[in-house]
Design a protein around this motif. Structure first.
Motif, mmCIF file in Angstrom:
data_model
loop_
_atom_site.group_PDB
_atom_site.id
_atom_site.type_symbol
_atom_site.label_atom_id
_atom_site.label_comp_id
_atom_site.label_asym_id
_atom_site.label_seq_id
_atom_site.Cartn_x
_atom_site.Cartn_y
_atom_site.Cartn_z
ATOM 1 N N ASN A 46 0.787 -1.177 -0.029
ATOM 2 C CA ASN A 46 -0.009 -0.047 0.073
ATOM 3 C C ASN A 46 0.993 1.365 0.099
ATOM 4 O O ASN A 46 2.133 1.404 0.103
ATOM 5 N N ILE A 47 0.162 2.366 -0.457
ATOM 6 C CA ILE A 47 0.926 3.590 -0.359
ATOM 7 C C ILE A 47 -0.135 4.501 0.142
ATOM 8 O O ILE A 47 -1.352 4.563 -0.507
ATOM 9 N N ASN A 48 0.012 5.138 1.362
ATOM 10 C CA ASN A 48 -0.750 6.137 2.059
ATOM 11 C C ASN A 48 -0.083 7.638 1.986
ATOM 12 O O ASN A 48 0.833 7.980 2.149
ATOM 13 N N ASN A 49 -1.238 8.370 1.716
ATOM 14 C CA ASN A 49 -1.054 9.899 1.829
ATOM 15 C C ASN A 49 -1.838 10.251 3.010
ATOM 16 O O ASN A 49 -3.191 9.977 3.385
ATOM 17 N N ASP A 50 -1.080 11.149 3.724
ATOM 18 C CA ASP A 50 -1.536 11.248 5.116
ATOM 19 C C ASP A 50 -1.400 13.031 5.408
ATOM 20 O O ASP A 50 -0.191 13.265 5.484
ATOM 21 N N VAL A 51 -2.444 13.742 5.743
ATOM 22 C CA VAL A 51 -2.470 15.290 6.157
ATOM 23 C C VAL A 51 -3.086 15.710 7.397
ATOM 24 O O VAL A 51 -4.114 15.251 7.256
ATOM 25 N N SER A 52 -2.357 16.553 8.006
ATOM 26 C CA SER A 52 -3.148 16.908 9.183
ATOM 27 C C SER A 52 -2.654 18.185 9.677
ATOM 28 O O SER A 52 -1.722 18.905 9.286
ATOM 29 N N LEU A 53 -3.574 18.918 10.358
ATOM 30 C CA LEU A 53 -3.475 20.342 10.882
ATOM 31 C C LEU A 53 -4.086 20.498 12.330
ATOM 32 O O LEU A 53 -5.147 19.864 12.539
ATOM 33 N N GLU A 54 -3.225 20.936 13.296
ATOM 34 C CA GLU A 54 -3.895 20.952 14.547
ATOM 35 C C GLU A 54 -3.392 22.502 15.014
ATOM 36 O O GLU A 54 -2.125 22.853 14.530
ATOM 37 N N ILE A 55 -4.392 22.745 15.590
ATOM 38 C CA ILE A 55 -4.366 24.374 16.200
ATOM 39 C C ILE A 55 -4.519 24.407 17.538
ATOM 40 O O ILE A 55 -6.007 23.813 18.120
ATOM 41 N N LYS A 56 -3.811 25.028 18.463
ATOM 42 C CA LYS A 56 -4.203 25.235 19.861
ATOM 43 C C LYS A 56 -4.115 26.809 20.121
ATOM 44 O O LYS A 56 -3.218 27.351 19.922
ATOM 45 N N HIS A 57 -5.263 27.255 20.752
ATOM 46 C CA HIS A 57 -5.161 28.677 20.784
ATOM 47 C C HIS A 57 -6.156 28.962 22.082
ATOM 48 O O HIS A 57 -7.206 28.805 21.967
ATOM 49 N N ASN A 58 -5.365 29.723 23.187
ATOM 50 C CA ASN A 58 -6.250 30.117 24.259
ATOM 51 C C ASN A 58 -7.276 29.097 24.877
ATOM 52 O O ASN A 58 -6.876 27.922 25.433
ATOM 53 N N ARG A 59 -8.496 29.311 24.510
ATOM 54 C CA ARG A 59 -9.584 28.598 25.242
ATOM 55 C C ARG A 59 -9.802 27.529 24.450
ATOM 56 O O ARG A 59 -10.849 26.473 24.795
ATOM 57 N N TRP A 60 -9.357 27.269 23.177
ATOM 58 C CA TRP A 60 -10.136 25.987 22.056
ATOM 59 C C TRP A 60 -8.719 25.464 21.600
ATOM 60 O O TRP A 60 -7.541 26.110 21.394
ATOM 61 N N GLN A 61 -8.933 24.288 21.010
ATOM 62 C CA GLN A 61 -7.909 23.612 20.169
ATOM 63 C C GLN A 61 -8.522 22.668 19.440
ATOM 64 O O GLN A 61 -9.829 22.094 19.515
ATOM 65 N N ALA A 62 -8.099 22.320 18.042
ATOM 66 C CA ALA A 62 -8.768 21.746 17.209
ATOM 67 C C ALA A 62 -7.658 20.834 16.208
ATOM 68 O O ALA A 62 -6.593 21.357 15.900
ATOM 69 N N GLY A 63 -8.131 19.801 15.615
ATOM 70 C CA GLY A 63 -7.182 19.066 14.768
ATOM 71 C C GLY A 63 -7.984 18.320 13.666
ATOM 72 O O GLY A 63 -9.218 17.790 13.947
ATOM 73 N N ILE A 64 -7.474 18.209 12.474
ATOM 74 C CA ILE A 64 -8.160 17.431 11.493
ATOM 75 C C ILE A 64 -6.995 16.892 10.677
ATOM 76 O O ILE A 64 -6.011 17.251 10.516
ATOM 77 N N ALA A 65 -7.511 15.281 10.493
ATOM 78 C CA ALA A 65 -6.523 14.537 9.616
ATOM 79 C C ALA A 65 -7.399 13.779 8.540
ATOM 80 O O ALA A 65 -8.502 13.566 8.723
ATOM 81 N N GLY A 66 -6.601 13.807 7.429
ATOM 82 C CA GLY A 66 -7.342 13.041 6.205
ATOM 83 C C GLY A 66 -6.541 12.097 5.570
ATOM 84 O O GLY A 66 -5.079 12.403 5.384
ATOM 85 N N TYR A 67 -6.807 11.150 4.954
ATOM 86 C CA TYR A 67 -6.107 10.055 4.487
ATOM 87 C C TYR A 67 -6.492 9.351 3.238
ATOM 88 O O TYR A 67 -7.689 9.344 3.152
ATOM 89 N N TYR A 68 -5.538 9.076 2.431
ATOM 90 C CA TYR A 68 -6.134 8.109 1.125
ATOM 91 C C TYR A 68 -5.246 7.066 1.182
ATOM 92 O O TYR A 68 -3.982 6.896 0.904
ATOM 93 N N ASN A 69 -5.376 5.555 1.339
ATOM 94 C CA ASN A 69 -4.757 4.522 1.701
ATOM 95 C C ASN A 69 -5.001 3.723 0.554
ATOM 96 O O ASN A 69 -6.027 2.829 0.194
ATOM 97 N N ARG A 70 -4.088 3.669 -0.461
ATOM 98 C CA ARG A 70 -4.128 2.765 -1.786
ATOM 99 C C ARG A 70 -3.507 1.603 -1.778
ATOM 100 O O ARG A 70 -2.202 1.249 -1.319
ATOM 101 N N PHE A 71 -4.287 0.520 -1.934
ATOM 102 C CA PHE A 71 -3.687 -0.992 -1.721
ATOM 103 C C PHE A 71 -3.634 -1.770 -2.911
ATOM 104 O O PHE A 71 -4.329 -1.477 -3.937
#
Length: 671
Positions: free
Chosen positions: A472-497
């Motif tokens: 397999n070949i996997n593409n993975d991208v993610s973003l994480e943000i943390k600021h004062n009272r909140w934090q958030a993160g998102i990740a996406g992937y495409y895994n080719r077999f």
């Protein structure tokens, strides 16, 4: 989406330490360890690597009072568990499980003969320090089978000087179960040792209709020991693990021949697994003049036996594994790090019983790889390449080779793997990652050489030694943000077999049972995870985790055991208190599982359902000691449901109903 409201807490908590607090305070936003992690290319923080890599403390994993290690991991975004009842389970990472997920124990690959769906992970959560989780392929780091991810289990070691004695007891209302472990550790400057023993015992569980699921009982005995030292240029950590487990085996129409015994019964008169595990490893870090050498060697012995209900052992297999991993790290300059890695694995499978599922076999694997890490401005760039070679040889073995269908064979597969990615930290609040990496595996013994009736499924399975390697070949991208009272993160992937291995029916039959054969086809798995938290007030935090996964074959059809989309919401209260009661934590939670209407062959669609849970804990200081107690209510509304990852739902059996779990932990300095 269904919305359920929570009203009344049903748990409370307590724990004991001596004079000073040994159990760390857990803050609501502590979702992972911020310290150095060891599972990546080089020991670093999670933000410094391009891999989707997080470290979770034992304290965090145990907040939800899990019944086993796989159950604990299933609370993490993108992770589920395939279950056969309440005791037999294995982790599912982004829709992949079994021989597509690599488990590391004390830094070495762990093989519990997981080639069959009803073979669980078989590892307890007692005596561990933390778990590091890689989502995505990591074969370049750890060899074959790491296509979907890696679960690295870090054993505990004492951090404080002197002697420490601790006891933990946990009670489960639904299964009338108990789990108790006792540990003793000693540290004297540069030397340390530890010893821990544990015992767990569960009767059958009841579902949301208060219907007892026969033979879902289990018993386990555990012993762990370790020791090590630190010298000027040499650090060593040695670990030994022993476990002996009995798992009741749930099959279709069991009630027709299984005499219903006492609700509290722990006896094993019906069909059951017996699994005995011994492992030893020695991890060594040697500091050279301008580089570092890490040498890890170990041996594992796994014995799996089955009693089909006749009172005698029919299946009896022994898997012996010899393992080695060597890593050399060299800082070429201030901004460039080079890492060379070598791994070797030898496994020997032996049949000792009259019933045979897979033949006697030798498995041999070796790999070499090299990595470079560049630090440029605020970007860490990682790249690496490696070569692996794996060989499997089977031998003439009883009934498996008697029909002439599959005779003894030797197959070998060389393979190249690569990795490239970056981690960008423009400021202290933001982390952006991208990674592309490959993984591989060969067919396991069942896929290559099985020739017989699959237990509990009423189908005759025939393997194929000519299967190509799965990659397999996997593409993975993610973003994480943390600021004062909140934090958030998102990740996406495409895994080719490429050459995904799966089981398919044929038009043939054998003595009335339909014959199934293993086939291959290209496939894809894709999805993502979303995490967010918001500090509503000083001590109130709102948290949400969403995970989605889809898996399809190129020529049509869906992949098996793809988990339903899951959205988890919780509200965490951590009021600041003074006096005898401290570290109060109260968490009402809702888990919503979307309908899974894209089942694979042999699967059924799963309707949507909601689980309401409640968790709480606190420390109580009494006579200069701290008691930590926790009380959890899982499936508080006693919902009758079947998870899409439950194997026994095909027998019309449901998951566990309401379960109240009470635990007490006591830490006591002896000296």
């Amino acid at each position: 989406m269904r919305i359920a409201m929570l009203a009344v807490p049903c748990m409370f908590a307590a724990n004991i330490t001596y004079a000073q607090k040994i159990i760390p305070e857990i803050h609501v936003s502590d979702t992972l360890l911020n310290e150095v992690i060891i599972s990546g290319i080089h020991n670093s923080s999670p933000k410094a690597t391009s891999l989707n890599l997080k470290a979770y403390s034992r304290a965090l994993l145990e907040q939800k009072s899990p019944s086993n290690l796989s159950d604990a991991l299933s609370n993490l975004p993108g992770v589920g568990q395939m279950t056969t009842g309440n005791a037999i389970s294995k982790p599912v990472i982004r829709g992949l499980y079994g021989n597509r997920i690599l488990v590391l124990l004390s830094g070495l690959r762990f093989d519990n003969q997981q080639w069959q769906d009803e073979h669980g992970l078989g590892l307890s959560q007692i005596g561990i320090s933390s778990v590091e989780l890689i989502r995505g392929p990591a074969s370049i780091l750890y060899g074959s089978d790491a296509l979907g991810g890696v679960v690295n289990i870090i054993e505990e070691k004492p951090k404080k000087q002197g002697d420490l004695f601790d006891i933990t007891t946990r009670l489960y209302s639904n299964s009338r179960g108990t789990l108790t472990d006792i540990g003793y550790s000693h540290r004297n400057r540069n030397t340390w040792w530890r010893l821990r023993g544990g015992y767990e015992n569960h009767a059958d569980y009841a579902d949301g209709n208060n219907t007892r699921v026969l033979n879902s009982r289990n018993t386990g005995y555990y012993v762990k020991a370790g020791g090590g030292f630190t010298k000027i240029n040499w650090q060593q950590e040695n670990s030994y693990n022993f476990s002996y487990n009995k798992y009741g085996f749930i099959i279709d129409q069991l009630n027709l021949f299984f005499d219903k015994d006492s609700r509290w019964s722990r006896d094993m008169p019906g069909p059951h697994h017996v699994v005995m595990l011994n492992t030893f490893s020695s991890q060594n870090t040697i500091r050279l003049s301008a580089s570092k050498l890490k040498v890890n060697v170990g041996v594992q012995s796994n014995k799996r036996m089955e009693d089909e209900g006749g009172g005698s052992i029919s299946l009896n297999m022994h898997l012996l594994s010899l393992l080695e991993n060597i890593k050399w790290e060299k800082q070429l300059n201030e901004k460039v790090l080079f890492v060379a890695n070598h791994q070797f694995t030898y496994e020997h499978n032996t049949n000792l019983g009259k019933r045979i599922l897979v033949p006697d076999a030798d498995l041999l694997e070796g790999s070499v790889s090299g990595f470079l890490r560049f630090k440029f401005y605020k970007i860490n760039i990682e790249t690496g390449a490696g070569m692996s070679y794996k060989s499997i040889s089977t031998y003439s073995t009883g009934r498996v080779n008697s029909s002439g269908e599959i005779q003894p064979f030797t197959v070998s597969r060389p393979i190249a793997n690569g990795l490239a990615g970056f981690s960008y930290n423009p400021n202290s609040h933001t982390n952006i990652k991208y990674n592309i990496s490959s993984g591989f595996r060969m067919g396991n013994l069942a896929e290559l050489s099985s020739n017989g009736l699959h237990e509990g499924s009423y189908r005759y399975e025939i393997g194929n030694p000519n299967l190509k390697r799965e990659q397999n070949i996997n593409n993975d991208v993610s973003l994480e943000i943390k600021h004062n009272r909140w934090q958030a993160g998102i990740a996406g992937y495409y895994n080719r077999f490429f050459n995904y291995i799966y089981l398919a029916p044929t038009a043939d039959s054998f003595v009335g049972f339909q014959i199934f054969r293993y086939k291959q086809q290209n496939a894809a798995i894709y999805g993502g995870e979303f995490m967010a938290s918001y500090l509503v007030a000083k001590s109130i935090e709102l948290k949400e985790n969403l995970a989605i996964t889809s898996g399809v074959l190129d020529l049509g059809g869906n992949l098996p055991f793809i988990p339903a989309y899951k959205n988890a919401l919780s509200l965490v209260f951590t009021p600041v208190t003074k006096g005898a009661i401290t570290n109060i934590r109260i968490e009402p939670a809702i888990e919503y599982y979307f309908a899974q209407n894209t089942p694979a062959m042999f699967e059924l669609a799963t309707p949507a359902y909601t689980l309401v849970n409640f968790y709480s804990s606190a420390n109580a200081d009494i006579f200069h000691r701290t008691f930590n107690l926790s009380l959890s209510c899982k499936n508080l509304l006693n919902n009758a449901y079947a998870s899409h990852l439950s194997r026994i739902r095909y027998y019309g059996l449901l998951n566990q109903g309401i379960n109240i779990i009470f635990s007490v932990t006591t830490n006591l300095y002896v000296q």
